[in-house]
Design a protein around this motif. Structure first.
Motif, PDB file in Angstrom:
ATOM      1  N   VAL A 251       0.857  -1.182   0.000  1.00  0.00           N
ATOM      2  CA  VAL A 251       0.000   0.000   0.000  1.00  0.00           C
ATOM      3  C   VAL A 251       0.894   1.234   0.000  1.00  0.00           C
ATOM      4  O   VAL A 251       2.079   1.164   0.263  1.00  0.00           O
ATOM      5  CB  VAL A 251      -0.923   0.007   1.232  1.00  0.00           C
ATOM      6  N   GLY A 252       0.303   2.370  -0.276  1.00  0.00           N
ATOM      7  CA  GLY A 252       1.053   3.613  -0.225  1.00  0.00           C
ATOM      8  C   GLY A 252       1.405   4.158  -1.596  1.00  0.00           C
ATOM      9  O   GLY A 252       1.257   3.486  -2.615  1.00  0.00           O
ATOM     10  N   GLU A 253       1.898   5.384  -1.596  1.00  0.00           N
ATOM     11  CA  GLU A 253       2.252   6.072  -2.829  1.00  0.00           C
ATOM     12  C   GLU A 253       3.680   5.743  -3.238  1.00  0.00           C
ATOM     13  O   GLU A 253       4.502   5.337  -2.415  1.00  0.00           O
ATOM     14  CB  GLU A 253       2.132   7.592  -2.620  1.00  0.00           C
ATOM     15  N   VAL A 254       3.974   5.957  -4.523  1.00  0.00           N
ATOM     16  CA  VAL A 254       5.349   5.876  -4.993  1.00  0.00           C
ATOM     17  C   VAL A 254       6.070   7.130  -4.513  1.00  0.00           C
ATOM     18  O   VAL A 254       5.571   8.243  -4.667  1.00  0.00           O
ATOM     19  CB  VAL A 254       5.410   5.779  -6.531  1.00  0.00           C
ATOM     20  N   MET A 255       7.236   6.952  -3.916  1.00  0.00           N
ATOM     21  CA  MET A 255       7.942   8.091  -3.335  1.00  0.00           C
ATOM     22  C   MET A 255       8.507   9.000  -4.424  1.00  0.00           C
ATOM     23  O   MET A 255       9.229   8.537  -5.310  1.00  0.00           O
ATOM     24  CB  MET A 255       9.073   7.592  -2.424  1.00  0.00           C
ATOM     25  N   PRO A 256       8.220  10.303  -4.368  1.00  0.00           N
ATOM     26  CA  PRO A 256       8.756  11.231  -5.370  1.00  0.00           C
ATOM     27  C   PRO A 256      10.274  11.350  -5.258  1.00  0.00           C
ATOM     28  O   PRO A 256      10.850  11.174  -4.180  1.00  0.00           O
ATOM     29  CB  PRO A 256       8.091  12.567  -5.023  1.00  0.00           C
ATOM     30  N   LEU A 257      10.931  11.672  -6.369  1.00  0.00           N
ATOM     31  CA  LEU A 257      12.381  11.819  -6.365  1.00  0.00           C
ATOM     32  C   LEU A 257      12.820  13.016  -5.531  1.00  0.00           C
ATOM     33  O   LEU A 257      13.929  13.038  -4.993  1.00  0.00           O
ATOM     34  CB  LEU A 257      12.887  11.981  -7.806  1.00  0.00           C
TER      35      LEU A 257
ATOM     36  N   ILE B  27       8.634   9.981  16.756  1.00  0.00           N
ATOM     37  CA  ILE B  27       8.524   8.597  16.278  1.00  0.00           C
ATOM     38  C   ILE B  27       7.219   8.416  15.512  1.00  0.00           C
ATOM     39  O   ILE B  27       7.199   7.813  14.429  1.00  0.00           O
ATOM     40  CB  ILE B  27       8.621   7.619  17.467  1.00  0.00           C
ATOM     41  N   ALA B  28       6.134   8.949  16.064  1.00  0.00           N
ATOM     42  CA  ALA B  28       4.835   8.842  15.383  1.00  0.00           C
ATOM     43  C   ALA B  28       4.870   9.558  14.034  1.00  0.00           C
ATOM     44  O   ALA B  28       4.333   9.061  13.031  1.00  0.00           O
ATOM     45  CB  ALA B  28       3.736   9.421  16.264  1.00  0.00           C
ATOM     46  N   THR B  29       5.528  10.706  13.976  1.00  0.00           N
ATOM     47  CA  THR B  29       5.643  11.462  12.721  1.00  0.00           C
ATOM     48  C   THR B  29       6.450  10.681  11.687  1.00  0.00           C
ATOM     49  O   THR B  29       6.095  10.645  10.498  1.00  0.00           O
ATOM     50  CB  THR B  29       6.314  12.824  12.983  1.00  0.00           C
ATOM     51  N   LEU B  30       7.544  10.054  12.140  1.00  0.00           N
ATOM     52  CA  LEU B  30       8.381   9.264  11.234  1.00  0.00           C
ATOM     53  C   LEU B  30       7.594   8.097  10.636  1.00  0.00           C
ATOM     54  O   LEU B  30       7.637   7.857   9.425  1.00  0.00           O
ATOM     55  CB  LEU B  30       9.604   8.740  11.983  1.00  0.00           C
ATOM     56  N   PHE B  31       6.857   7.375  11.470  1.00  0.00           N
ATOM     57  CA  PHE B  31       6.078   6.242  10.977  1.00  0.00           C
ATOM     58  C   PHE B  31       4.959   6.709  10.051  1.00  0.00           C
ATOM     59  O   PHE B  31       4.650   6.036   9.063  1.00  0.00           O
ATOM     60  CB  PHE B  31       5.507   5.442  12.149  1.00  0.00           C
ATOM     61  N   GLU B  32       4.354   7.838  10.361  1.00  0.00           N
ATOM     62  CA  GLU B  32       3.306   8.380   9.499  1.00  0.00           C
ATOM     63  C   GLU B  32       3.871   8.669   8.099  1.00  0.00           C
ATOM     64  O   GLU B  32       3.233   8.395   7.084  1.00  0.00           O
ATOM     65  CB  GLU B  32       2.730   9.656  10.118  1.00  0.00           C
ATOM     66  N   PHE B  33       5.074   9.218   8.061  1.00  0.00           N
ATOM     67  CA  PHE B  33       5.742   9.499   6.789  1.00  0.00           C
ATOM     68  C   PHE B  33       6.028   8.197   6.035  1.00  0.00           C
ATOM     69  O   PHE B  33       5.729   8.069   4.841  1.00  0.00           O
ATOM     70  CB  PHE B  33       7.044  10.255   7.061  1.00  0.00           C
ATOM     71  N   ALA B  34       6.613   7.206   6.733  1.00  0.00           N
ATOM     72  CA  ALA B  34       6.961   5.936   6.084  1.00  0.00           C
ATOM     73  C   ALA B  34       5.714   5.196   5.616  1.00  0.00           C
ATOM     74  O   ALA B  34       5.731   4.545   4.552  1.00  0.00           O
ATOM     75  CB  ALA B  34       7.770   5.070   7.045  1.00  0.00           C
ATOM     76  N   ASN B  35       4.632   5.273   6.380  1.00  0.00           N
ATOM     77  CA  ASN B  35       3.400   4.573   6.009  1.00  0.00           C
ATOM     78  C   ASN B  35       2.732   5.170   4.767  1.00  0.00           C
ATOM     79  O   ASN B  35       1.939   4.502   4.104  1.00  0.00           O
ATOM     80  CB  ASN B  35       2.405   4.598   7.174  1.00  0.00           C
ATOM     81  N   ARG B  36       3.060   6.397   4.473  1.00  0.00           N
ATOM     82  CA  ARG B  36       2.442   7.047   3.318  1.00  0.00           C
ATOM     83  C   ARG B  36       3.009   6.505   1.999  1.00  0.00           C
ATOM     84  O   ARG B  36       2.309   6.470   0.986  1.00  0.00           O
ATOM     85  CB  ARG B  36       2.675   8.555   3.397  1.00  0.00           C
ATOM     86  N   TYR B  37       4.275   6.051   2.031  1.00  0.00           N
ATOM     87  CA  TYR B  37       4.949   5.657   0.789  1.00  0.00           C
ATOM     88  C   TYR B  37       5.330   4.179   0.796  1.00  0.00           C
ATOM     89  O   TYR B  37       5.426   3.532   1.842  1.00  0.00           O
ATOM     90  CB  TYR B  37       6.217   6.497   0.594  1.00  0.00           C
ATOM     91  N   ARG B  38       5.574   3.663  -0.396  1.00  0.00           N
ATOM     92  CA  ARG B  38       6.118   2.310  -0.543  1.00  0.00           C
ATOM     93  C   ARG B  38       7.622   2.402  -0.309  1.00  0.00           C
ATOM     94  O   ARG B  38       8.368   2.887  -1.153  1.00  0.00           O
ATOM     95  CB  ARG B  38       5.848   1.766  -1.940  1.00  0.00           C
ATOM     96  N   CYS B  39       8.057   1.930   0.833  1.00  0.00           N
ATOM     97  CA  CYS B  39       9.462   2.070   1.188  1.00  0.00           C
ATOM     98  C   CYS B  39       9.819   1.066   2.273  1.00  0.00           C
ATOM     99  O   CYS B  39       8.957   0.362   2.804  1.00  0.00           O
ATOM    100  CB  CYS B  39       9.762   3.491   1.680  1.00  0.00           C
ATOM    101  N   ILE B  40      11.106   0.996   2.606  1.00  0.00           N
ATOM    102  CA  ILE B  40      11.582   0.233   3.759  1.00  0.00           C
ATOM    103  C   ILE B  40      11.982   1.230   4.834  1.00  0.00           C
ATOM    104  O   ILE B  40      12.754   2.156   4.581  1.00  0.00           O
ATOM    105  CB  ILE B  40      12.776  -0.663   3.387  1.00  0.00           C
TER     106      ILE B  40
END
Length: 410
Positions: A87-93, A201-214
């Protein structure tokens, strides 16, 4: 008018890069029944992407063209399958990581797949490498597990001694999956203000959850300590509770890798949040030999000397062996090919790099070559021969033979 046109072009390019997955899907569908004109247009797009440095996007389109040329059946790559299941968006360059609201400090660094290609994988023993490959294969075929109704292991805890290649391993996994790597920055996450660390920590996870990433949480013990530690204040409990909630929320949506050198400090509830827990040990004899061969490939060092280095570095991490190899390279450059002596270089290095580990092998090397020869000839991991020891110690074979005979009669 010219300014408006330039802005339109810029926004058009940004839209294209941010929505490349849509462009790729449209091309894949169109190339099911390719025409010559269509293929020429896609070829032009590939060249344009290569010219602007978007190698990953160009490669993806080139694979579609290759499949079309082989009969029109476009088979998605292994990585595309996994990314479709995420799930999530493709991360912009042009992505910017989140920041601490008070200080403006960055909470993470972001590495795109193109920045991860040059990273060499760490040298691991065969059984551990097989386990890593198995986990990566499950992550690559994420869609297959989901279709079978099986919960995929999306989070992984990697622990072990410093310098064993844990962080490099996480980078290689991200590169193999062709996903961006979001690495938490402890200097930004941890704050002296009450409640700010948990919020970051919550902000970091919110950011990571938005995009397809590790999401990579290096030095994980700094924010995941045991909550009943008498030396910690109440703030660490709030931080760990927030971390547990964030890990639970992300466990079904995105990949998370945590790394620590101090696994004994982790809260027990943290351990249970990770489906895969991988211990990375210090390299065994075979791995040390491979590491030495890799780093000393360019030097005029024979196979016996390399085997001795692998023997001498028992208990060393891969990073420590690399440091030793770099010291030998410097000595080699300063002395030249004809004057270089491995034994002399090692003696100098022992004095210039005192080791906190009390190594019996280092002491033996410095004190008594005759006793050292007897130990080497009996070592079953490397199976040194008498003629090889003569070559290493620069002695006549008859002298080596007398050394070994004295050990039998002693």
């Amino acid at each position: 008018m010219q300014k408006i046109l330039i802005n339109c072009i810029i926004y058009g390019v940004l839209w294209f890069m941010e929505n490349f997955s849509i462009v790729l899907a449209v091309c894949r569908s169109a190339l099911q029944n390719p025409t010559d004109a269509l293929k020429r247009h896609v070829e032009r797009l590939v060249k344009a992407l290569e010219k602007q440095g978007s190698a990953d996007q160009a490669s993806a389109l080139a694979k579609l063209l290759s499949g079309a040329d082989q009969g029109g059946k476009i088979v998605p790559s292994r990585v595309v399958l996994s990314r479709q299941a995420l799930v999530g968006e493709v991360m912009p360059l042009s992505i910017l990581p989140p920041v601490d609201k008070e200080t403006g400090a960055s909470l993470a660094t972001v590495l795109l797949p193109s920045n991860l290609k040059a990273i060499e994988p760490p040298i691991l023993n065969e059984s551990l490498q097989a386990a890593i490959n198995s986990l990566t294969d499950e992550w690559v075929h994420l869609d297959r597990l989901k279709e079978a109704g099986i919960k995929p292991p999306l989070n992984c805890l990697i622990f072990g001694a410093p310098g064993t290649g844990k962080t490099k391993l996480a980078h290689v996994v991200a590169s193999n999956l062709d996903l961006p790597l979001v690495t938490a920055r402890l200097d930004g996450l941890i704050s002296s203000f009450l409640g700010t660390t948990a919020r970051n920590i919550a902000t970091l996870f919110e950011f990571a959850n938005r995009y397809r990433c590790i999401l990579l949480l290096d030095e994980f013990d700094a924010v995941a300590k045991i909550r009943d530690d008498p030396h910690e204040v109440g703030e660490i409990k709030r931080v760990v509770n927030t971390l547990l909630q964030c890990l639970d929320e992300r466990s079904s949506t995105g990949f998370t890798i945590a790394i620590t050198n101090h696994e004994q400090l982790l809260d027990s509830a943290i351990w249970r949040r990770f489906d895969a827990r991988i211990f990375v040990p210090k390299p065994d004899a075979i791995s040390r030999q491979r590491i030495v061969d890799k780093y000393l490939e360019a030097l005029n060092v024979n196979s016996v000397e390399r085997s001795f280095l692998a023997w001498l570095t028992e208990g060393h991490s891969g990073a420590e062996i690399e440091t030793l190899s770099n010291a030998l390279k410097r000595h080699y450059v300063m002395r030249g090919d004809t004057e270089f002596s491995l034994i002399e270089a090692l003696r100098l290095n022992v004095h210039l790099s005192a080791d906190h580990v009390n190594s019996a092998r280092r002491k033996l090397f410095l004190s008594d070559h005759e006793a050292l020869a007897r130990v080497l000839i009996e070592d079953t991991d490397f199976n040194f021969k008498q003629n090889e020891l003569a070559q290493f110690f620069h002695r006549d074979p008859s002298i080596i033979s007398r050394w070994l005979k004295r050990s039998k009669t002693a």
